[in-house]
Design a protein around this motif. Structure first.
Motif, PDB file in Angstrom:
ATOM      1  N   TYR A  58      -0.292  -8.706  -1.692  1.00 17.07           N
ATOM      2  CA  TYR A  58      -0.539  -8.446  -3.327  1.00 17.07           C
ATOM      3  C   TYR A  58      -2.006  -7.760  -3.389  1.00 17.07           C
ATOM      4  O   TYR A  58      -2.039  -6.719  -4.268  1.00 17.07           O
ATOM      5  N   PHE A  59      -3.006  -8.249  -2.828  1.00 23.20           N
ATOM      6  CA  PHE A  59      -4.347  -7.750  -2.896  1.00 23.20           C
ATOM      7  C   PHE A  59      -4.482  -6.312  -2.344  1.00 23.20           C
ATOM      8  O   PHE A  59      -4.766  -5.414  -3.025  1.00 23.20           O
ATOM      9  N   LEU A  60      -3.905  -5.789  -1.092  1.00 21.27           N
ATOM     10  CA  LEU A  60      -3.705  -4.588  -0.714  1.00 21.27           C
ATOM     11  C   LEU A  60      -2.931  -3.634  -1.381  1.00 21.27           C
ATOM     12  O   LEU A  60      -3.251  -2.618  -1.851  1.00 21.27           O
ATOM     13  N   LEU A  61      -1.782  -4.263  -1.842  1.00 20.56           N
ATOM     14  CA  LEU A  61      -0.714  -3.467  -2.769  1.00 20.56           C
ATOM     15  C   LEU A  61      -1.454  -2.947  -4.245  1.00 20.56           C
ATOM     16  O   LEU A  61      -1.419  -1.875  -4.607  1.00 20.56           O
ATOM     17  N   SER A  62      -2.209  -4.018  -4.604  1.00 19.82           N
ATOM     18  CA  SER A  62      -2.756  -3.733  -5.934  1.00 19.82           C
ATOM     19  C   SER A  62      -3.827  -2.595  -5.865  1.00 19.82           C
ATOM     20  O   SER A  62      -3.991  -1.643  -6.923  1.00 19.82           O
ATOM     21  N   LEU A  63      -4.683  -2.932  -4.526  1.00 23.66           N
ATOM     22  CA  LEU A  63      -5.707  -1.783  -4.544  1.00 23.66           C
ATOM     23  C   LEU A  63      -5.224  -0.265  -4.371  1.00 23.66           C
ATOM     24  O   LEU A  63      -5.674   0.523  -4.902  1.00 23.66           O
ATOM     25  N   ILE A  64      -4.063  -0.325  -3.428  1.00 20.95           N
ATOM     26  CA  ILE A  64      -3.569   0.738  -3.198  1.00 20.95           C
ATOM     27  C   ILE A  64      -3.005   1.438  -4.576  1.00 20.95           C
ATOM     28  O   ILE A  64      -3.224   2.772  -4.712  1.00 20.95           O
TER      29      ILE A  64
ATOM     30  N   HIS B 288       6.014   3.564  -9.860  1.00 23.00           N
ATOM     31  CA  HIS B 288       7.189   2.434  -9.994  1.00 23.00           C
ATOM     32  C   HIS B 288       7.350   1.523  -8.540  1.00 23.00           C
ATOM     33  O   HIS B 288       7.305   0.432  -8.716  1.00 23.00           O
ATOM     34  N   PHE B 289       7.547   2.615  -7.648  1.00 20.25           N
ATOM     35  CA  PHE B 289       7.768   1.876  -6.196  1.00 20.25           C
ATOM     36  C   PHE B 289       6.690   0.839  -6.069  1.00 20.25           C
ATOM     37  O   PHE B 289       7.083  -0.463  -5.620  1.00 20.25           O
ATOM     38  N   PHE B 290       5.496   1.331  -6.066  1.00 20.15           N
ATOM     39  CA  PHE B 290       4.369   0.496  -5.424  1.00 20.15           C
ATOM     40  C   PHE B 290       4.065  -0.796  -6.665  1.00 20.15           C
ATOM     41  O   PHE B 290       3.743  -2.029  -6.259  1.00 20.15           O
ATOM     42  N   SER B 291       4.551  -0.567  -7.758  1.00 22.16           N
ATOM     43  CA  SER B 291       4.239  -1.752  -8.666  1.00 22.16           C
ATOM     44  C   SER B 291       5.646  -2.774  -8.482  1.00 22.16           C
ATOM     45  O   SER B 291       5.353  -3.966  -8.325  1.00 22.16           O
ATOM     46  N   LEU B 292       6.721  -2.104  -7.916  1.00 22.13           N
ATOM     47  CA  LEU B 292       7.903  -3.056  -7.770  1.00 22.13           C
ATOM     48  C   LEU B 292       7.318  -3.860  -6.393  1.00 22.13           C
ATOM     49  O   LEU B 292       7.938  -5.174  -6.507  1.00 22.13           O
ATOM     50  N   ILE B 293       7.011  -3.383  -5.343  1.00 23.85           N
ATOM     51  CA  ILE B 293       6.934  -4.102  -4.358  1.00 23.85           C
ATOM     52  C   ILE B 293       5.478  -5.119  -4.117  1.00 23.85           C
ATOM     53  O   ILE B 293       5.159  -5.669  -3.163  1.00 23.85           O
ATOM     54  N   GLY B 294       4.684  -5.149  -5.276  1.00 21.58           N
ATOM     55  CA  GLY B 294       3.856  -5.939  -5.375  1.00 21.58           C
ATOM     56  C   GLY B 294       2.380  -5.444  -6.092  1.00 21.58           C
ATOM     57  O   GLY B 294       1.364  -6.264  -5.975  1.00 21.58           O
ATOM     58  N   GLY B 295       2.187  -4.208  -6.212  1.00 19.60           N
ATOM     59  CA  GLY B 295       1.066  -3.593  -6.526  1.00 19.60           C
ATOM     60  C   GLY B 295       0.818  -3.807  -8.313  1.00 19.60           C
ATOM     61  O   GLY B 295      -0.070  -2.965  -8.604  1.00 19.60           O
ATOM     62  N   TRP B 296       1.691  -4.414  -8.902  1.00 21.28           N
ATOM     63  CA  TRP B 296       1.562  -4.225 -10.344  1.00 21.28           C
ATOM     64  C   TRP B 296       0.250  -4.794 -10.929  1.00 21.28           C
ATOM     65  O   TRP B 296       0.084  -4.233 -12.036  1.00 21.28           O
ATOM     66  N   PRO B 297      -0.353  -5.620 -10.396  1.00 30.84           N
ATOM     67  CA  PRO B 297      -1.391  -6.247 -11.054  1.00 30.84           C
ATOM     68  C   PRO B 297      -2.558  -5.052 -10.862  1.00 30.84           C
ATOM     69  O   PRO B 297      -3.291  -4.658 -12.033  1.00 30.84           O
ATOM     70  N   GLY B 298      -2.630  -4.421  -9.849  1.00 31.51           N
ATOM     71  CA  GLY B 298      -3.521  -3.324  -9.712  1.00 31.51           C
ATOM     72  C   GLY B 298      -3.268  -2.098 -10.653  1.00 31.51           C
ATOM     73  O   GLY B 298      -3.952  -1.513 -11.488  1.00 31.51           O
TER      74      GLY B 298
ATOM     75  N   LEU C 258      -1.592  -2.658 -13.553  1.00 26.55           N
ATOM     76  CA  LEU C 258      -1.824  -3.170 -14.876  1.00 26.55           C
ATOM     77  C   LEU C 258      -3.117  -2.851 -15.240  1.00 26.55           C
ATOM     78  O   LEU C 258      -3.877  -2.452 -16.368  1.00 26.55           O
ATOM     79  N   ILE C 259      -4.097  -3.190 -14.349  1.00 27.10           N
ATOM     80  CA  ILE C 259      -5.567  -2.939 -14.608  1.00 27.10           C
ATOM     81  C   ILE C 259      -5.912  -1.410 -14.631  1.00 27.10           C
ATOM     82  O   ILE C 259      -6.669  -1.090 -15.739  1.00 27.10           O
ATOM     83  N   ALA C 260      -5.196  -0.460 -13.708  1.00 25.59           N
ATOM     84  CA  ALA C 260      -5.536   0.915 -13.898  1.00 25.59           C
ATOM     85  C   ALA C 260      -5.173   1.529 -15.258  1.00 25.59           C
ATOM     86  O   ALA C 260      -5.908   2.079 -15.464  1.00 25.59           O
ATOM     87  N   GLN C 261      -3.837   0.934 -15.699  1.00 26.46           N
ATOM     88  CA  GLN C 261      -3.400   1.364 -17.022  1.00 26.46           C
ATOM     89  C   GLN C 261      -4.661   1.147 -17.988  1.00 26.46           C
ATOM     90  O   GLN C 261      -4.796   1.936 -18.782  1.00 26.46           O
TER      91      GLN C 261
ATOM     92  N   SER D  25       8.399   5.467 -22.146  1.00 31.80           N
ATOM     93  CA  SER D  25       9.762   5.486 -21.220  1.00 31.80           C
ATOM     94  C   SER D  25       9.030   5.026 -19.758  1.00 31.80           C
ATOM     95  O   SER D  25       9.733   4.289 -18.860  1.00 31.80           O
ATOM     96  N   PHE D  26       7.533   5.420 -19.622  1.00 35.72           N
ATOM     97  CA  PHE D  26       7.104   4.880 -18.367  1.00 35.72           C
ATOM     98  C   PHE D  26       6.947   3.497 -18.375  1.00 35.72           C
ATOM     99  O   PHE D  26       7.083   2.532 -17.343  1.00 35.72           O
ATOM    100  N   LEU D  27       6.306   2.865 -19.607  1.00 34.75           N
ATOM    101  CA  LEU D  27       5.981   1.341 -19.584  1.00 34.75           C
ATOM    102  C   LEU D  27       7.316   0.552 -19.611  1.00 34.75           C
ATOM    103  O   LEU D  27       7.195  -0.471 -18.912  1.00 34.75           O
ATOM    104  N   VAL D  28       8.382   1.117 -20.018  1.00 34.70           N
ATOM    105  CA  VAL D  28       9.601   0.132 -20.091  1.00 34.70           C
ATOM    106  C   VAL D  28      10.229   0.041 -18.463  1.00 34.70           C
ATOM    107  O   VAL D  28      10.264  -1.118 -18.124  1.00 34.70           O
ATOM    108  N   VAL D  29       9.885   0.965 -17.767  1.00 35.69           N
ATOM    109  CA  VAL D  29      10.402   0.896 -16.222  1.00 35.69           C
ATOM    110  C   VAL D  29       9.225   0.167 -15.713  1.00 35.69           C
ATOM    111  O   VAL D  29       9.649  -0.764 -14.636  1.00 35.69           O
ATOM    112  N   PHE D  30       8.071   0.304 -16.071  1.00 38.06           N
ATOM    113  CA  PHE D  30       6.814  -0.457 -15.354  1.00 38.06           C
ATOM    114  C   PHE D  30       7.072  -1.938 -15.444  1.00 38.06           C
ATOM    115  O   PHE D  30       6.980  -2.639 -14.619  1.00 38.06           O
TER     116      PHE D  30
END
Length: 181
Positions: free
Chosen positions: A34-40, A65-75, A77-80, A91-96
């Motif tokens: 989760y930490f690595l995927l969030s950073l990436i 979206h793929f990186f958010s799905l596999i566990g990078g969503w905390p990163g 969300l912070i980046a957004q 449209s992007f936010l709904v899928v996110f």
């Protein structure tokens, strides 16, 4: 106010995963992932923001979206919120948010199912077996492309052993031991 809320939400989620790891309810590799995927993912958003400012070829939304799905969503969300990137396009936010719900559902299922993410004993067994097979394949016969002499002898088990390294003068190999003349 919303920026603080969403950043806090990401941090609270990662802290909860950390607590589950500490209580040995979850494999530590998941927290690391989760930490690595969030950073990436954060870095992907940052790179996309820079490219958007410079009017260059951008990172596809499907990749984000793929990186958010596999566990990078905390990163993500912070980046957004911190970078003000991809935070207005509905449209992007709904899928996110669908990727966030799917990821949290998957990790919840994992926690409550009691399954083991990585069976370390099985991984070590497979690795040892693979290394043994490779060793057996390449080290029990001489290398056909080897330059120089190939020495062979019979070991205690009666198997012929090959080596491309000769012994220094005065040294012989007998009964599993190196002997000096």
């Amino acid at each position: 106010m919303f920026d603080v809320f969403y950043s806090s939400l990401s941090c609270v989620f990662l802290i909860c995963i950390g607590v589950l790891v500490f209580l040995k309810k979850m494999d530590p590799i998941i927290l690391i992932l989760y930490f690595l995927l969030s950073l990436i993912t954060f870095l992907l958003y940052r790179q996309d923001k820079i490219k958007a400012k410079n009017d260059e070829w951008r990172t596809p939304e499907n990749t984000l979206h793929f990186f958010s799905l596999i566990g990078g969503w905390p990163g993500a969300l912070i980046a957004q919120r911190r970078l003000r990137h991809k935070s207005r396009k509905q449209s992007f936010l709904v899928v996110f948010y669908i990727t966030v719900v799917l990821n949290i559902s998957a990790i919840s299922f994992y926690c409550y199912s009691g399954s083991i993410f990585i069976n370390y004993d099985l991984v070590l067994h497979k690795f040892n077996r693979l290394s043994h097979e490779i060793s057996k394949k390449y080290h029990n016969k001489p290398n056909q492309k080897q330059k120089g002499p190939v020495y062979s002898w019979t070991n205690k088990e009666g198997k012929t052993v090959y080596s491309n390294v000769g012994f220094p003068s005065g040294e012989t190999y007998r009964d599993g031991k190196i002997e000096w003349k």
